[in-house]
Motif scaffolding. Structure first.
Motif, PDB file in Angstrom:
ATOM      1  N   CYS A   1    -101.408  43.970  -0.726  1.00 15.15           N
ATOM      2  CA  CYS A   1     -99.935  43.776  -0.547  1.00 15.15           C
ATOM      3  C   CYS A   1     -99.676  45.502   0.602  1.00 15.15           C
ATOM      4  O   CYS A   1     -98.929  44.833   1.934  1.00 15.15           O
ATOM      5  CB  CYS A   1     -98.670  44.160  -1.409  1.00 15.15           C
ATOM      6  SG  CYS A   1     -98.584  42.526  -2.581  1.00 15.15           S
ATOM      7  N   GLN A   2    -100.409  46.495   0.742  1.00 14.22           N
ATOM      8  CA  GLN A   2     -99.895  47.259   1.723  1.00 14.22           C
ATOM      9  C   GLN A   2    -100.103  47.233   2.874  1.00 14.22           C
ATOM     10  O   GLN A   2    -100.651  46.889   4.098  1.00 14.22           O
ATOM     11  CB  GLN A   2    -100.667  48.340   1.497  1.00 14.22           C
ATOM     12  CG  GLN A   2    -100.717  49.345   2.006  1.00 14.22           C
ATOM     13  CD  GLN A   2     -99.095  50.640   3.107  1.00 14.22           C
ATOM     14  OE1 GLN A   2     -97.879  49.645   2.474  1.00 14.22           O
ATOM     15  NE2 GLN A   2     -99.164  50.093   4.047  1.00 14.22           N
ATOM     16  N   GLN A   3    -101.860  46.578   2.944  1.00 13.39           N
ATOM     17  CA  GLN A   3    -102.895  46.028   4.181  1.00 13.39           C
ATOM     18  C   GLN A   3    -102.599  44.916   4.541  1.00 13.39           C
ATOM     19  O   GLN A   3    -102.480  44.954   6.076  1.00 13.39           O
ATOM     20  CB  GLN A   3    -104.493  45.716   3.474  1.00 13.39           C
ATOM     21  CG  GLN A   3    -105.311  46.691   3.009  1.00 13.39           C
ATOM     22  CD  GLN A   3    -106.069  46.411   1.652  1.00 13.39           C
ATOM     23  OE1 GLN A   3    -106.468  44.780   2.205  1.00 13.39           O
ATOM     24  NE2 GLN A   3    -107.379  46.849   1.968  1.00 13.39           N
ATOM     25  N   ALA A   4    -101.575  43.745   4.293  1.00 13.13           N
ATOM     26  CA  ALA A   4    -101.274  42.876   4.965  1.00 13.13           C
ATOM     27  C   ALA A   4     -99.568  42.765   5.301  1.00 13.13           C
ATOM     28  O   ALA A   4     -99.340  42.015   6.118  1.00 13.13           O
ATOM     29  CB  ALA A   4    -101.046  41.942   3.916  1.00 13.13           C
ATOM     30  N   GLY A   5     -98.835  43.590   3.998  1.00 13.98           N
ATOM     31  CA  GLY A   5     -97.193  43.988   4.526  1.00 13.98           C
ATOM     32  C   GLY A   5     -97.110  44.820   5.069  1.00 13.98           C
ATOM     33  O   GLY A   5     -96.236  45.224   5.699  1.00 13.98           O
ATOM     34  N   GLY A   6     -97.562  45.817   4.359  1.00 15.39           N
ATOM     35  CA  GLY A   6     -96.895  47.199   4.411  1.00 15.39           C
ATOM     36  C   GLY A   6     -97.067  47.757   5.883  1.00 15.39           C
ATOM     37  O   GLY A   6     -96.350  48.397   6.734  1.00 15.39           O
ATOM     38  N   SER A   7     -98.695  47.266   6.277  1.00 15.88           N
ATOM     39  CA  SER A   7     -99.095  47.951   7.341  1.00 15.88           C
ATOM     40  C   SER A   7     -98.164  46.936   8.489  1.00 15.88           C
ATOM     41  O   SER A   7     -97.869  47.925   9.601  1.00 15.88           O
ATOM     42  CB  SER A   7    -100.354  46.810   7.242  1.00 15.88           C
ATOM     43  OG  SER A   7    -100.909  46.052   7.489  1.00 15.88           O
ATOM     44  N   VAL A   8     -97.993  45.954   8.626  1.00  9.16           N
ATOM     45  CA  VAL A   8     -96.488  45.671   9.548  1.00  9.16           C
ATOM     46  C   VAL A   8     -95.195  46.115   9.764  1.00  9.16           C
ATOM     47  O   VAL A   8     -95.048  46.730  11.156  1.00  9.16           O
ATOM     48  CB  VAL A   8     -96.190  43.914   9.320  1.00  9.16           C
ATOM     49  CG1 VAL A   8     -95.295  43.308   9.760  1.00  9.16           C
ATOM     50  CG2 VAL A   8     -97.702  43.324   9.207  1.00  9.16           C
ATOM     51  N   GLY A   9     -95.014  46.389   8.218  1.00 10.98           N
ATOM     52  CA  GLY A   9     -93.451  47.471   8.218  1.00 10.98           C
ATOM     53  C   GLY A   9     -93.763  49.317   8.857  1.00 10.98           C
ATOM     54  O   GLY A   9     -92.793  49.391   9.648  1.00 10.98           O
ATOM     55  N   VAL A  10     -95.047  49.425   8.930  1.00  6.05           N
ATOM     56  CA  VAL A  10     -95.263  50.526   9.737  1.00  6.05           C
ATOM     57  C   VAL A  10     -94.751  50.884  10.621  1.00  6.05           C
ATOM     58  O   VAL A  10     -94.063  51.281  11.771  1.00  6.05           O
ATOM     59  CB  VAL A  10     -96.637  51.195   9.113  1.00  6.05           C
ATOM     60  CG1 VAL A  10     -97.075  52.892   9.616  1.00  6.05           C
ATOM     61  CG2 VAL A  10     -96.543  51.261   7.410  1.00  6.05           C
ATOM     62  N   VAL A  11     -96.208  49.555  11.740  1.00  7.27           N
ATOM     63  CA  VAL A  11     -95.813  49.184  12.909  1.00  7.27           C
ATOM     64  C   VAL A  11     -94.960  48.819  13.289  1.00  7.27           C
ATOM     65  O   VAL A  11     -94.387  49.140  14.367  1.00  7.27           O
ATOM     66  CB  VAL A  11     -97.074  48.214  13.218  1.00  7.27           C
ATOM     67  CG1 VAL A  11     -97.070  47.640  14.878  1.00  7.27           C
ATOM     68  CG2 VAL A  11     -98.216  48.268  12.489  1.00  7.27           C
ATOM     69  N   LEU A  12     -94.010  48.175  12.763  1.00 14.23           N
ATOM     70  CA  LEU A  12     -92.390  47.836  13.111  1.00 14.23           C
ATOM     71  C   LEU A  12     -91.692  49.191  12.898  1.00 14.23           C
ATOM     72  O   LEU A  12     -90.697  49.324  14.113  1.00 14.23           O
ATOM     73  CB  LEU A  12     -91.277  47.020  12.017  1.00 14.23           C
ATOM     74  CG  LEU A  12     -91.847  45.538  12.435  1.00 14.23           C
ATOM     75  CD1 LEU A  12     -91.112  44.818  11.545  1.00 14.23           C
ATOM     76  CD2 LEU A  12     -92.088  44.868  13.916  1.00 14.23           C
ATOM     77  N   ALA A  13     -91.875  50.588  12.023  1.00 15.89           N
ATOM     78  CA  ALA A  13     -91.078  51.768  12.359  1.00 15.89           C
ATOM     79  C   ALA A  13     -91.146  52.396  13.381  1.00 15.89           C
ATOM     80  O   ALA A  13     -90.650  53.527  14.065  1.00 15.89           O
ATOM     81  CB  ALA A  13     -91.083  51.957  11.164  1.00 15.89           C
ATOM     82  N   SER A  14     -92.930  51.825  14.064  1.00 11.03           N
ATOM     83  CA  SER A  14     -93.179  52.952  14.959  1.00 11.03           C
ATOM     84  C   SER A  14     -92.611  51.859  16.515  1.00 11.03           C
ATOM     85  O   SER A  14     -91.974  53.061  17.395  1.00 11.03           O
ATOM     86  CB  SER A  14     -94.291  52.630  15.476  1.00 11.03           C
ATOM     87  OG  SER A  14     -94.829  51.470  15.752  1.00 11.03           O
TER      88      SER A  14
END
Length: 259
Positions: free
Chosen positions: A108-121
């Motif tokens: 879930c981190q790989q497929a979804g959490g990572s997208v949240g991190v990129v959006l935060a940037s």
């Protein structure tokens, strides 16, 4: 899995002009990779590998890497998060099994959490916790995707519910998965509650992310209304409910900002 088209698109529409275009560009990159993988397109491994290559700082020439290169000129894109997203894509390509809860959380981190991190940037944050909280929000959305799409994924021989969870609750067949879905819906709600703390920390896009979270969370409520998988098929929120949520957030000012 990247964000669902019908769920994320209304939120994207609330972003200001240039940012809307750039986040839309990121969305198309991740969506394209996800679609290639989901459709078992023979080009999928090569296109995922190209993004991994770019994330390592090497040269790669695909539509996705060219788009990412353009975005990287304007935002501090976290390449490690994009590499993490690609790991989730490789999991899907391999149809790897999910063994336990740690494995489930990792995916879930790989497929979804990572997208949240990129959006935060791209949206910016006013606090160091902004990135980690956006990752939590992304994981909440990914868990929601998994619960909504169980039957659809099974037709493609993909199962994201962990082996240990199935041993506890039984196989998630229609009419026999209420306990499992109740358990995982509660987990997703807890992640949404925790991840909601990211929204007031964003410099831009607060209303957009608040709407995205509300639309995704409504899928959980639809699972409840549908009897937690009593019948086969995807949980689909009625259009009128989606419109009500969109109307509510379109005119809401979050923390004094219209962004």
């Amino acid at each position: 899995m990247a964000a669902d088209r019908s769920t994320f698109a209304p939120a994207l529409a609330l972003l200001p002009g240039a940012l809307k275009a750039d986040v839309g560009c990121l969305y198309r990159v991740l969506r394209t990779l996800d679609d290639l993988v989901d459709e078992d397109d023979p080009r999928a491994p090569e296109r995922v590998a190209a993004v991994e290559c770019w994330a390592r700082g090497d040269t790669a020439g695909t539509p996705e890497t060219r788009a990412l290169e353009g975005l990287a000129r304007r935002y501090p894109l976290p390449r490690d998060a994009l590499m993490e997203f690609c790991q989730g894509m490789r999991h899907d390509i391999a149809r790897a099994s999910v063994q336990d809860e740690e494995d489930f959380a990792r995916y879930c981190q790989q497929a979804g959490g990572s997208v949240g991190v990129v959006l935060a940037s791209m949206l910016g944050s006013t606090h160091p916790d902004g990135e980690s909280k956006m990752a939590t929000l992304g994981r909440a959305m990914q868990v929601t995707n998994i619960l909504r799409d169980i039957d659809e994924d099974l037709t493609q021989e993909r199962l994201y519910i962990s082996r240990t969870t199935i041993e506890r609750f039984g196989f998630p067949a229609p009419g026999a998965r209420e306990a499992l879905l109740r358990d995982h819906t509660a987990r997703a709600d807890a992640l949404f509650e925790e991840g909601a703390g990211a929204i007031p920390l964003l410099r831009n896009g607060r209303r957009a992310m608040a709407l995205a979270a509300s639309l995704y969370r409504e899928i959980l409520r639809q699972l409840e209304r549908d009897g937690f998988g009593a019948k086969p098929g995807r949980a689909t929120v009625p259009i009128w409910r989606m419109r009500l949520l969109r109307a509510k957030h379109r005119f809401t000012i979050t923390s004094g900002h219209r962004t």
